[in-house]
Design an enzyme around this catalytic site. Structure first.
Site, PDB file in Angstrom:
ATOM      1  N   GLU A 115       8.739   0.111 -59.078  1.00 42.80           N
ATOM      2  CA  GLU A 115       9.357   0.040 -60.413  1.00 42.80           C
ATOM      3  C   GLU A 115       8.885  -1.193 -61.179  1.00 42.80           C
ATOM      4  O   GLU A 115       8.678  -1.138 -62.394  1.00 42.80           O
ATOM      5  CB  GLU A 115      10.880   0.011 -60.283  1.00 42.80           C
ATOM      6  N   GLU A 135      14.106   6.098 -53.404  1.00 43.13           N
ATOM      7  CA  GLU A 135      15.528   5.750 -53.383  1.00 43.13           C
ATOM      8  C   GLU A 135      16.434   6.894 -52.923  1.00 43.13           C
ATOM      9  O   GLU A 135      17.450   6.656 -52.270  1.00 43.13           O
ATOM     10  CB  GLU A 135      15.982   5.281 -54.774  1.00 43.13           C
TER      11      GLU A 135
HETATM   12  C1  LIG Z   1      16.866  -0.778 -56.658  1.00 45.07           C
HETATM   13  C2  LIG Z   1      15.687  -0.146 -55.977  1.00 45.07           C
HETATM   14  O1  LIG Z   1      15.317   0.916 -56.795  1.00 45.07           O
HETATM   15  C3  LIG Z   1      16.056   0.308 -54.608  1.00 45.07           C
HETATM   16  C4  LIG Z   1      14.956   0.232 -53.585  1.00 45.07           C
HETATM   17  O2  LIG Z   1      13.978  -0.444 -53.705  1.00 45.07           O
HETATM   18  S1  LIG Z   1      15.203   1.184 -52.155  1.00 45.07           S
HETATM   19  C5  LIG Z   1      13.930   0.735 -51.049  1.00 45.07           C
HETATM   20  C6  LIG Z   1      12.703   1.589 -51.173  1.00 45.07           C
HETATM   21  N1  LIG Z   1      11.788   1.254 -50.122  1.00 45.07           N
HETATM   22  C7  LIG Z   1      11.468   2.093 -49.111  1.00 45.07           C
HETATM   23  O3  LIG Z   1      11.926   3.219 -49.050  1.00 45.07           O
HETATM   24  C8  LIG Z   1      10.535   1.582 -48.076  1.00 45.07           C
HETATM   25  C9  LIG Z   1      11.060   1.866 -46.679  1.00 45.07           C
HETATM   26  N2  LIG Z   1      10.153   1.405 -45.661  1.00 45.07           N
HETATM   27  C10 LIG Z   1       9.105   2.130 -45.244  1.00 45.07           C
HETATM   28  O4  LIG Z   1       8.788   3.166 -45.754  1.00 45.07           O
HETATM   29  C11 LIG Z   1       8.350   1.609 -44.078  1.00 45.07           C
HETATM   30  O5  LIG Z   1       9.190   0.720 -43.375  1.00 45.07           O
HETATM   31  C12 LIG Z   1       7.049   0.859 -44.456  1.00 45.07           C
HETATM   32  C13 LIG Z   1       6.036   1.879 -44.997  1.00 45.07           C
HETATM   33  C14 LIG Z   1       7.292  -0.216 -45.465  1.00 45.07           C
HETATM   34  C15 LIG Z   1       6.465   0.214 -43.189  1.00 45.07           C
HETATM   35  O6  LIG Z   1       6.299   1.195 -42.203  1.00 45.07           O
HETATM   36  P1  LIG Z   1       5.916   0.767 -40.686  1.00 45.07           P
HETATM   37  O7  LIG Z   1       4.742  -0.129 -40.726  1.00 45.07           O
HETATM   38  O8  LIG Z   1       5.838   2.033 -39.913  1.00 45.07           O
HETATM   39  O9  LIG Z   1       7.100  -0.127 -40.175  1.00 45.07           O
HETATM   40  P2  LIG Z   1       8.638   0.255 -39.968  1.00 45.07           P
HETATM   41  O10 LIG Z   1       8.904   0.301 -38.506  1.00 45.07           O
HETATM   42  O11 LIG Z   1       9.047   1.420 -40.792  1.00 45.07           O
HETATM   43  O12 LIG Z   1       9.355  -1.022 -40.594  1.00 45.07           O
HETATM   44  C16 LIG Z   1       9.075  -2.319 -40.118  1.00 45.07           C
HETATM   45  C17 LIG Z   1      10.266  -3.203 -40.358  1.00 45.07           C
HETATM   46  O13 LIG Z   1      10.489  -3.383 -41.747  1.00 45.07           O
HETATM   47  C18 LIG Z   1      11.820  -3.029 -42.093  1.00 45.07           C
HETATM   48  N3  LIG Z   1      11.819  -2.451 -43.447  1.00 45.07           N
HETATM   49  C19 LIG Z   1      10.819  -1.813 -44.072  1.00 45.07           C
HETATM   50  N4  LIG Z   1      11.192  -1.476 -45.314  1.00 45.07           N
HETATM   51  C20 LIG Z   1      12.452  -1.910 -45.470  1.00 45.07           C
HETATM   52  C21 LIG Z   1      13.381  -1.880 -46.541  1.00 45.07           C
HETATM   53  N5  LIG Z   1      13.080  -1.354 -47.746  1.00 45.07           N
HETATM   54  N6  LIG Z   1      14.597  -2.451 -46.343  1.00 45.07           N
HETATM   55  C22 LIG Z   1      14.922  -3.034 -45.159  1.00 45.07           C
HETATM   56  N7  LIG Z   1      14.073  -3.091 -44.101  1.00 45.07           N
HETATM   57  C23 LIG Z   1      12.861  -2.538 -44.275  1.00 45.07           C
HETATM   58  C24 LIG Z   1      12.199  -1.998 -41.032  1.00 45.07           C
HETATM   59  O14 LIG Z   1      13.609  -1.893 -40.899  1.00 45.07           O
HETATM   60  C25 LIG Z   1      11.547  -2.583 -39.798  1.00 45.07           C
HETATM   61  O15 LIG Z   1      12.367  -3.650 -39.347  1.00 45.07           O
HETATM   62  P3  LIG Z   1      12.374  -4.048 -37.785  1.00 45.07           P
HETATM   63  O16 LIG Z   1      10.985  -4.447 -37.433  1.00 45.07           O
HETATM   64  O17 LIG Z   1      13.380  -5.132 -37.709  1.00 45.07           O
HETATM   65  O18 LIG Z   1      12.797  -2.789 -37.069  1.00 45.07           O
END
Ligand SMILES: C[C@H](O)CC(=O)SCCNC(=O)CCNC(=O)[C@H](O)C(C)(C)COP(=O)(O)OP(=O)(O)OC[C@H]1O[C@@H](n2cnc3c(N)ncnc32)[C@H](O)[C@@H]1OP(=O)(O)O
Length: 721
Positions: A115, A135
């Site tokens: 965003e 989201e």
């Molecule tokens: C207001 C806004 O509009 C709201 C938002 O932004 S909502 C958030 C949107 N973001 C997402 O959906 C991203 C979610 N994360 C992912 O897709 C994947 O973690 C990634 C592609 C970044 C990395 O993938 P990968 O390398 O396989 O690692 P993965 O095991 O998933 O994550 C690694 C660590 O990062 C953490 N992490 C990654 N993204 C995170 C997030 N958005 N929030 C909290 N923790 C997160 C995981 O919990 C994990 O923690 P750990 O090592 O303590 O278990």
């Protein structure tokens, strides 16, 4: 480098590089956003800065907000406070900046990360960057203007698809959608973004304010039609949750009214949604999924997974061919072994038929089918097993045959080869009794249809070596599955829960309830499939075999059903032969089949329990409870016996393996929203009417007596690993 900071470095060319530095994924928080706001304001004020490039540290733009912040209750905010990040900062500071800002994107740009990039004046990315507004995966909607800017950049249709499906796209795909302006190689990303920012300043390139772009928006009447169509679709797909509909309303507000009104609606709605029970459940599943690999003694070691190249599948029956299909679709070289020419031919035909069905259903291209099929080799002996890395036995339910197979395999396979059995209902320790490779024997459970069910259950004994667990977890991820490690038991974790889902339904029908009402009701609750539709998918033969094992191992808490046997005698096989609880057309669309009423009648006559005509008048809530509380009961046994390492693993397994609704957080999480005391009381009540099947287990009784939650962490659980 300070954790969670945002850095500014002004170059001699007059371009300031602003770096979001919160490794490893540059997650956002209010603090990071405030720091970003300060750096941007500073750059705008500085005389030595003409243009700005926004980037993330360590080749990762930003994975968005830390989702830990969602799902809890938050203090009420004033309108000014609510609009601070999205309107004061992202819109009125960043997007309204007098100096051009270009986002340079590599790695993930998700949620709030993307965003912020959407509000920049141009976006350059690598081809492999990953972008998405994800989201809705957490039951919320974007909160930094994503609902308003995305449709104006890619068009309403594509934006709704991306938002409602939380779709992630690569840099390349994003470029084709106009989400990205230019694709750059990773090593030139910064230089190109720098130059792009200067070009904008010198009017060589367009200075785009996404929020007010209109060229991708069609006439209003057409937009309204798209919104209404999207509403119908989400209501069909996810009838129990409101956030997809709310998301559509917010996008529409910006299109029919004004994007600024849309921004306000977005922040107000997000404030409500982030406190919803769906959000809590979905955030729970997000973290639980990541916690499945945290295994005492395994995570934190420096063991490196070994690469698996060649996999042997023993057996070309329904399960074996399904597994072979999943493996070749993930580019593994697969040897399928059978005992004679006819069985082998049948196995090959099944693989071909599986692939053809996926092509017909649009899930696979012809080209991929041809390519996958070349990876399958079929054999009648073990001669080519000398370089096999993993064997998955899926041939027989008989212990002595399994023992014989494993002892034989040991002679032909290399020293490092892992020996596994799929969906093995018997103790793994017993299987390895006649072999010398106990530490390399495991259960590898893939679930039908194996190419699509996103769970891999790994059954380990106390002798399984750590390297094998590490290898198989990496193998699971390569297959695109979430690996869940469970302890060795008779029967295994997912099937023990799943089987009770089917058995409860069978018990109800044989006692007088209506099969189709049960299915409808469970689908309404949010299960991907009702129990009877599920039996058709798995196949009546596989269900009957699993049932037989369950009766043998747990006779005291099994409902011995006749229905499947009666139907099998009449050649009912399920979806595969178009004859099951439902009739199937050529496109595998299911229709209730009145003929099965006659078989239900026969089964009821054979059933030793009481037929209760009142069961026909059960309320939907009663059906849900009578079908699912026994599942909760079994999950409690798995925790108490140390088969599940932690209760959240069962939540993940139920969501990914048996189609339990994700937005309810998995079987134990859901049970805790109802309360252990109520569940226990209901089970006790039914056990007086229907017998032992419903009797609550000791763990549940003990938790209920104190009103405790059913959750267990690793330390509390009596782990068998
Ligand atoms: C207001 C806004 O509009 C709201 C938002 O932004 S909502 C958030 C949107 N973001 C997402 O959906 C991203 C979610 N994360 C992912 O897709 C994947 O973690 C990634 C592609 C970044 C990395 O993938 P990968 O390398 O396989 O690692 P993965 O095991 O998933 O994550 C690694 C660590 O990062 C953490 N992490 C990654 N993204 C995170 C997030 N958005 N929030 C909290 N923790 C997160 C995981 O919990 C994990 O923690 P750990 O090592 O303590 O278990």
């Amino acid at each position: 480098m300070k954790r969670g900071s945002v850095l500014l470095e002004a170059g001699a060319d007059g371009v300031a590089i602003i770096t979001i530095a919160n490794p490893p994924f540059n997650l956002l928080s209010v603090d990071v956003m405030l720091s970003l706001k300060e750096r941007i304001e500073e750059a705008v004020l500085r005389d030595d800065v003409k243009a700005i490039v926004l980037i993330g540290s360590h080749g990762k733009f930003s994975a968005g907000f830390d989702v830990m912040a969602f799902g809890g209750s938050v203090e009420r905010k004033t309108r000014k406070e609510l609009g601070f990040l999205s309107i004061d900062f992202v819109t009125d500071t960043l997007e309204a900046s007098k100096k051009p800002i270009v986002a340079a994107i590599d790695g993930p740009a998700f949620g709030g990360g993307l965003e912020i990039a959407l509000a920049c004046h141009a976006r350059i990315s690598t081809a492999s960057a990953q972008l998405g507004l994800t989201e809705l995966e957490y039951g919320i909607i974007p909160g930094l203007g994503g609902t308003q800017r995305l449709p104006r950049l890619v068009g309403i249709c594509k934006a709704l698809e991306m938002l409602l499906m939380s779709k992630r796209v690569s840099g390349d795909e994003a470029k084709s959608l106009n989400l990205i302006d230019f694709i750059a190689p990773a090593d030139k990303l910064l230089a190109i973004a720098r130059q792009w920012a200067l070009d904008i300043l010198e009017c060589q390139r367009r200075w785009v304010i996404s929020l007010y772009k209109t060229d991708k928006l069609g006439p209003l009447a057409e937009s309204r039609r798209i919104f209404n169509f999207a509403r119908i679709q989400v209501q069909e797909r996810t009838p129990n949750v409101t956030y997809p509909l709310i998301c559509i309303d917010v996008v529409e507000e910006g299109i029919v009214s004004d994007p600024r009104n849309g921004l306000w609606k977005e922040v107000e709605v997000l404030q409500e949604l982030r406190q919803s029970s769906a959000c809590r459940s979905l955030v729970h599943i997000f973290f639980s999924q990541r916690r499945t690999t945290k295994i005492p003694g395994v995570s934190g070691t420096d063991l490196v997974p070994r690469n698996m190249k060649k996999i042997a599948v023993i057996g070309g029956g329904l399960l074996g061919s399904d597994i072979a299909t999943a493996l070749i679709l993930c580019n593994y070289n697969v040897i399928m072994k059978e005992v004679n020419e006819i069985s082998l031919l049948n196995g090959v035909c099944r693989v071909k038929e599986n692939l053809r069905r996926y092509v017909d259903g649009g899930k696979l291209t012809h080209q991929k089918l041809e390519q996958a099929f070349t990876l399958l080799k079929c054999v009648l002996n073990y001669d080519s097993f000398n370089d096999v890395d993993l064997v998955i036995e899926a041939a027989s339910q008989s212990l002595s045959l399994k023992q014989q197979t494993f002892a034989e395999l040991e002679k032909y396979c290399p020293q490092h080869c892992i020996f596994s059995s799929n969906n093995c209902p018997v103790d793994l320790g017993l299987i390895g009794e006649r072999s010398r490779v106990h530490n390399r024997i495991v259960g590898v459970n893939l679930f039908s249809p194996a190419p699509f069910v996103p769970l891999l259950e790994l059954v380990c004994t106390d002798r399984t070596c750590l390297q094998v667990i590490v290898d198989l977890m990496a193998f699971g991820r390569k297959l695109g599955k979430t690996p869940v490690v469970v302890g060795n038991s008779t029967g295994f974790a997912l099937n023990r829960m799943f089987f009770l889902y089917l058995q409860s339904a069978m018990l109800l029908v044989e006692s007088g309830a209506d099969a189709y009402q049960i299915d409808q009701c469970m689908v309404k609750f949010g299960m991907q499939f009702g129990p009877f539709r599920m039996i058709d998918r798995i196949g009546l033969q596989v269900t009957a075999k699993t049932a037989a094992q369950f009766y043998e191992n747990f006779p005291q808490r099994s409902h011995k059903s006749w229905l499947i046997q009666v139907m099998q005698e009449k050649d009912y096989g399920g979806e595969s032969n178009h004859k099951g609880f439902y009739a199937y057309d050529n496109k595998y669309k299911a229709h209730p089949d009145p003929k099965i009423l006659r078989y239900i009648k026969i089964a009821r006559n054979k059933y030793s329990g009481t037929i209760n005509s009142k069961l026909k008048e059960l309320f939907d809530e009663d059906i849900v409870e009578m079908v699912l509380f026994p599942v909760v009961n079994e999950a409690c046994r798995l925790i108490a016996d140390g088969i599940a390492l932690k209760s959240s693993d069962l939540d993940v397994a139920s969501v990914m393996g048996m189609g339990f609704p994700r937005y309810r957080g998995g079987v134990i999480f859901w049970a805790d929203t109802i309360g252990s005391t109520y569940i226990c009381l209901r089970l006790e009540h039914w056990s007086t009417k229907f017998g032992e099947y419903f009797k609550p287990c000791a763990y549940l009784v003990q938790r209920a007596s104190k009103g405790y939650s059913l959750v267990s962490q690793i330390k509390q659980a009596k782990s068998q690993l």
